[in-house]
Design an enzyme around this catalytic site. Structure first.
Site, PDB file in Angstrom:
ATOM      1  N   ASN B 289       0.850  -1.188   0.000  1.00  0.00           N
ATOM      2  CA  ASN B 289       0.000   0.000   0.000  1.00  0.00           C
ATOM      3  C   ASN B 289       0.884   1.235   0.000  1.00  0.00           C
ATOM      4  O   ASN B 289       1.648   1.448   0.930  1.00  0.00           O
ATOM      5  CB  ASN B 289      -0.922  -0.006   1.212  1.00  0.00           C
ATOM      6  CG  ASN B 289      -1.908  -1.150   1.140  1.00  0.00           C
ATOM      7  OD1 ASN B 289      -2.491  -1.404   0.091  1.00  0.00           O
ATOM      8  ND2 ASN B 289      -2.070  -1.865   2.223  1.00  0.00           N
ATOM      9  N   ARG B 291       0.747   4.399   0.585  1.00  0.00           N
ATOM     10  CA  ARG B 291       0.124   5.561   1.227  1.00  0.00           C
ATOM     11  C   ARG B 291       0.202   5.388   2.740  1.00  0.00           C
ATOM     12  O   ARG B 291       0.636   4.352   3.227  1.00  0.00           O
ATOM     13  CB  ARG B 291      -1.346   5.630   0.823  1.00  0.00           C
ATOM     14  CG  ARG B 291      -2.039   4.304   1.143  1.00  0.00           C
ATOM     15  CD  ARG B 291      -3.519   4.335   0.987  1.00  0.00           C
ATOM     16  NE  ARG B 291      -4.056   3.011   0.766  1.00  0.00           N
ATOM     17  CZ  ARG B 291      -4.352   2.129   1.702  1.00  0.00           C
ATOM     18  NH1 ARG B 291      -4.153   2.429   2.963  1.00  0.00           N
ATOM     19  NH2 ARG B 291      -4.831   0.943   1.407  1.00  0.00           N
ATOM     20  N   VAL B 294      -4.869   3.558   7.378  1.00  0.00           N
ATOM     21  CA  VAL B 294      -5.850   3.881   8.412  1.00  0.00           C
ATOM     22  C   VAL B 294      -5.247   3.602   9.796  1.00  0.00           C
ATOM     23  O   VAL B 294      -5.384   4.382  10.728  1.00  0.00           O
ATOM     24  CB  VAL B 294      -7.135   3.027   8.226  1.00  0.00           C
ATOM     25  CG1 VAL B 294      -8.081   3.209   9.401  1.00  0.00           C
ATOM     26  CG2 VAL B 294      -7.821   3.356   6.918  1.00  0.00           C
TER      27      VAL B 294
END
Lengths: 70, 453
Positions: B289, B291, B294
Site C-alpha cells: 500500500n 500511502r 488507516v
C-alpha cells in the site's frame, strides 16, 4: 398493487428485473450501494413487476418506492 | 513547506491538520455538499466546496482539485488514504503543476497498484509471494485450468482491487465458474480494469503488515509490524502491534522481506507491505500500500513517532527523522479499534445523525473521530466514523483498558460496533493472541449458537 420500498439511503448499483417479469419472494430484484457496500434488495412477495422507479446511478432515500408489483 | 491541500475528508483530514498545525503549516481542506458541517472543514485554515456528495463528483475530481491547489498556491497535496491516494495520474498532475505529492513516486504507485505486476516485482526481489497465476486470466477455461494446477480453495482477485473489494474465495470449480464473470464486471466498475488472477487460499492465515518509510536519499527503514487479522467482509476492524503469537525469528525475517520489497521499488515516503502468514509463521507477500494506512496510529503509539510529520518532512526533501534502523525501537503494546456506523450483526451500513458521542472516562486514550455530535453520517462514504487507539505496557493491560473504554463509551443516532468490541474483547481466541482472519466471524457464529441453545 404492492410497493417495494428502499430500506436504506444509497445509490442504485444494478436493477435485476424488467417490467412484466414474474419474480418470486426473496428474489434479489435490485442492488443498492451504500457506504461502499453492495446491498441486495429482495422482493418481499411473489408478483409481476408493474413499474421500476429507479435507474442505475440514481440516489434513493429510505422509504422511496423502488419497484411496484401488479 | 508552508501550505498543504488535503485531498480527503473525515478523520484522516482532521489527523493531517493536527500535525500541520504543530509544524506551522497552513491547511486547505476540500469538502462535498454532504460534508460541509464536519469538524475538519472548520479546523482547516481554508476550506472549499469541491462538488456534490457522490465521490465521483467531489473527492475524485482530479483536475478540479489540482486547479484549486494551484489557485491557492499550496506547496504540497496530502492525499490521505483511499480516494486519490493511490492514483498515479493525480500524483503526476500535481508534480506537473509544481506541487509536491505527499507520497511515493507516481511510477511506484502505478507498479504496486497492479497486483499482478507487483507480484512479479517481488518474485524478482526474492520476496515470497502466495502461489498463484503470474498473469491475468481472460477466459473461464484458462481460470479453471490454472485453479486445478494451484489446487482449491483459491482466491479470485481483481488485479486493480483493494479495500476488500474485488476478491472472492472459491472452494471448487462450480464456485469459480459462478463468480468469474461477476468479479470481472465488478472490477471494471470499481477500478476501471477487469483483469483478474488467482491465488492459493491460505487456511487459518493471519494478515500481518510492516510499516516502511523511505526518503529521497535512499534511506529505508521499517517501523515494525501490525497484525490486522480481526476483520469483517475482508476489511480490518482491530489492528495491533506487536503481533501476538509471532516468534522473534519469523518477525526478523518479515522485516527483512519488507525492506527488500521497499528497496526493489526505491520506495519514498510512507508505505506498508502486507503479508499473509500461515500457521507455521511462513509468510507471503500480498500487496504493497503506497500511502499512509488507516491503522498508522498503532505504529505511532509503539514507536513514539508522528508519521504524518515524517511524511511532510520527506516530501519537503529532508532526510528521514531517524535513518538508522538500530535507533528505532518499540515500547509496550498498541490496539486500534475502527468504529463503524453499521449494524453489528449484519454489518449493513447505518447512516444517520450522531446524537450522542461519548468516549467514557478512561484517561490516556487516543480518539480519531471524523464526526461530532449533530453531524450526519451520510451513505456516500466509508462507514468508518472514528478510531480508538489504546497503548499500554503490555497486551493484557491494553485489552483491559480497551474493555473499560467500551464498557462506557456511547454513540447514539447511528448503530455502531462499540458493544461488539466490548463483547469480543472477552473472546478466548482473541485474548490468547492465537487467532486468524476468521476469528471474528467464528466468534459471532458461536455467539449465535449459544443464543439459540
Amino acid at each position: 398493487m404492492k410497493n417495494l420500498e428502499s430500506t436504506m439511503a444509497g445509490t442504485v448499483f444494478t436493477v435485476n428485473v424488467e417490467v412484466g417479469e414474474e419474480v418470486s419472494s426473496g428474489q434479489v430484484v435490485l442492488v443498492l450501494e451504500s457506504m461502499k457496500m453492495e446491498i441486495p434488495v429482495e422482493a418481499e412477495v411473489a408478483g409481476k413487476v408493474a413499474t421500476i422507479n429507479a435507474q442505475v446511478g440514481d440516489f434513493v432515500n429510505e422509504g422511496d418506492v423502488l419497484i411496484t408489483f401488479e | 513547506m508552508k501550505k498543504v491541500l488535503i485531498a480527503n475528508r473525515g478523520e484522516i483530514a482532521r489527523r493531517i491538520i493536527k500535525t500541520c498545525k504543530k509544524l506551522n503549516i497552513q491547511t486547505v481542506a476540500i469538502y462535498s455538499d454532504a460534508d460541509q458541517d464536519l469538524p475538519y472543514v472548520k479546523e482547516a485554515d481554508f476550506a472549499f466546496l469541491i462538488g456534490p456528495s457522490p465521490v465521483q463528483q467531489s473527492y475524485l475530481k482530479v483536475d478540479d482539485i489540482i486547479e484549486l491547489a494551484i489557485k491557492e498556491q499550496v506547496d504540497a497535496i496530502h492525499p490521505g488514504y483511499g480516494f486519490l491516494s493511490e492514483n498515479a495520474d493525480f500524483a503526476r498532475k500535481a508534480q506537473a503543476a509544481g506541487i509536491l505529492f505527499i507520497g511515493p513516486k507516481a511510477e511506484t504507485i502505478e507498479k504496486m497498484g497492479d497486483k499482478i505486476g507487483s507480484r512479479l516485482t517481488m518474485i524478482e526481489a526474492n520476496v515470497p509471494v502466495v502461489p498463484g497465476t503470474e498473469h491475468g486470466l481472460t477466459s473461464i477455461d484458462e481460470a479453471k485450468k490454472a485453479a486445478s494446477n494451484i489446487g482449491y480453495p483459491i482466491m479470485l482477485k481483481a488485479s486493480a482491487g483493494g479495500g476488500g473489494i474485488g476478491m472472492i474465495r472459491c472452494d471448487d470449480e462450480v464456485t469459480l465458474e459462478k463468480h468469474f464473470d461477476s468479479t470481472k464486471t465488478r472490477a471494471k466498475s470499481y477500478f476501471g480494469n477487469d483483469v483478474v488472477f488467482l491465488e492459493k487460499f491460505i487456511d487459518a492465515s493471519r494478515h500481518i503488515e510492516v510499516q516502511i518509510f523511505g526518503d529521497t536519499y535512499g534511506n529505508i527503514v521499517h517501523l515494525f509490524e501490525r497484525n490486522c487479522s480481526v476483520q469483517r467482509r475482508n476489511q480490518k476492524v482491530i489492528e495491533e502491534s506487536p503481533s501476538p503469537n509471532f516468534p522473534q525469528e519469523a518477525r526478523e525475517k518479515l522485516f527483512e522481506a519488507a525492506i527488500n520489497a521497499a528497496k526493489a521499488v526505491d520506495y519514498v515516503n510512507a508505505g506498508t507491505v502486507e503479508f499473509i502468514v500461515d500457521q507455521n509463521h511462513q509468510f507471503y507477500f500480498l500487496e504493497m500500500n503506497t500511502r499512509l494506512q488507516v491503522e498508522h496510529p498503532v505504529t505511532e503509539a509503539v514507536t513514539g513517532f508522528d508519521l504524518v510529520e515524517w511524511q511532510l518532512k520527506v516530501a519537503a526533501g529532508e532526510e528521514l527523522p531517524v535513518k538508522e534502523q538500530v535507533s528505532i525501537s518499540t515500547k509496550g503494546h498498541a490496539l486500534e479499534f475502527r468504529i463503524y456506523a453499521e449494524d453489528p450483526k449484519t454489518f449493513f451500513p447505518s447512516p444517520g445523525t450522531i446524537t450522542r458521542q461519548y468516549w467514557g472516562d478512561v484517561e490516556d486514550i487516543r480518539i480519531e473521530a471524523g464526526y461530532e455530535e449533530e453531524n450526519k453520517v451520510t451513505p456516500f462514504y466509508d462507514p468508518m466514523i472514528s478510531k480508538v487507539i489504546i497503548h499500554a505496557e503490555n497486551r493484557d493491560k491494553a485489552i483491559e483498558k480497551a474493555q473499560k473504554v467500551f464498557s462506557s463509551a456511547k454513540i447514539e443516532g447511528v448503530k455502531t460496533n462499540i458493544n461488539l468490541f466490548y463483547q469480543f474483547l472477552n473472546a478466548d481466541s482473541f485474548k490468547s493472541g492465537v487467532y486468524s482472519t476468521s476469528v471474528l466471524g467464528e466468534w459471532m457464529q458461536q455467539q449465535r449458537e449459544e443464543v439459540s441453545k
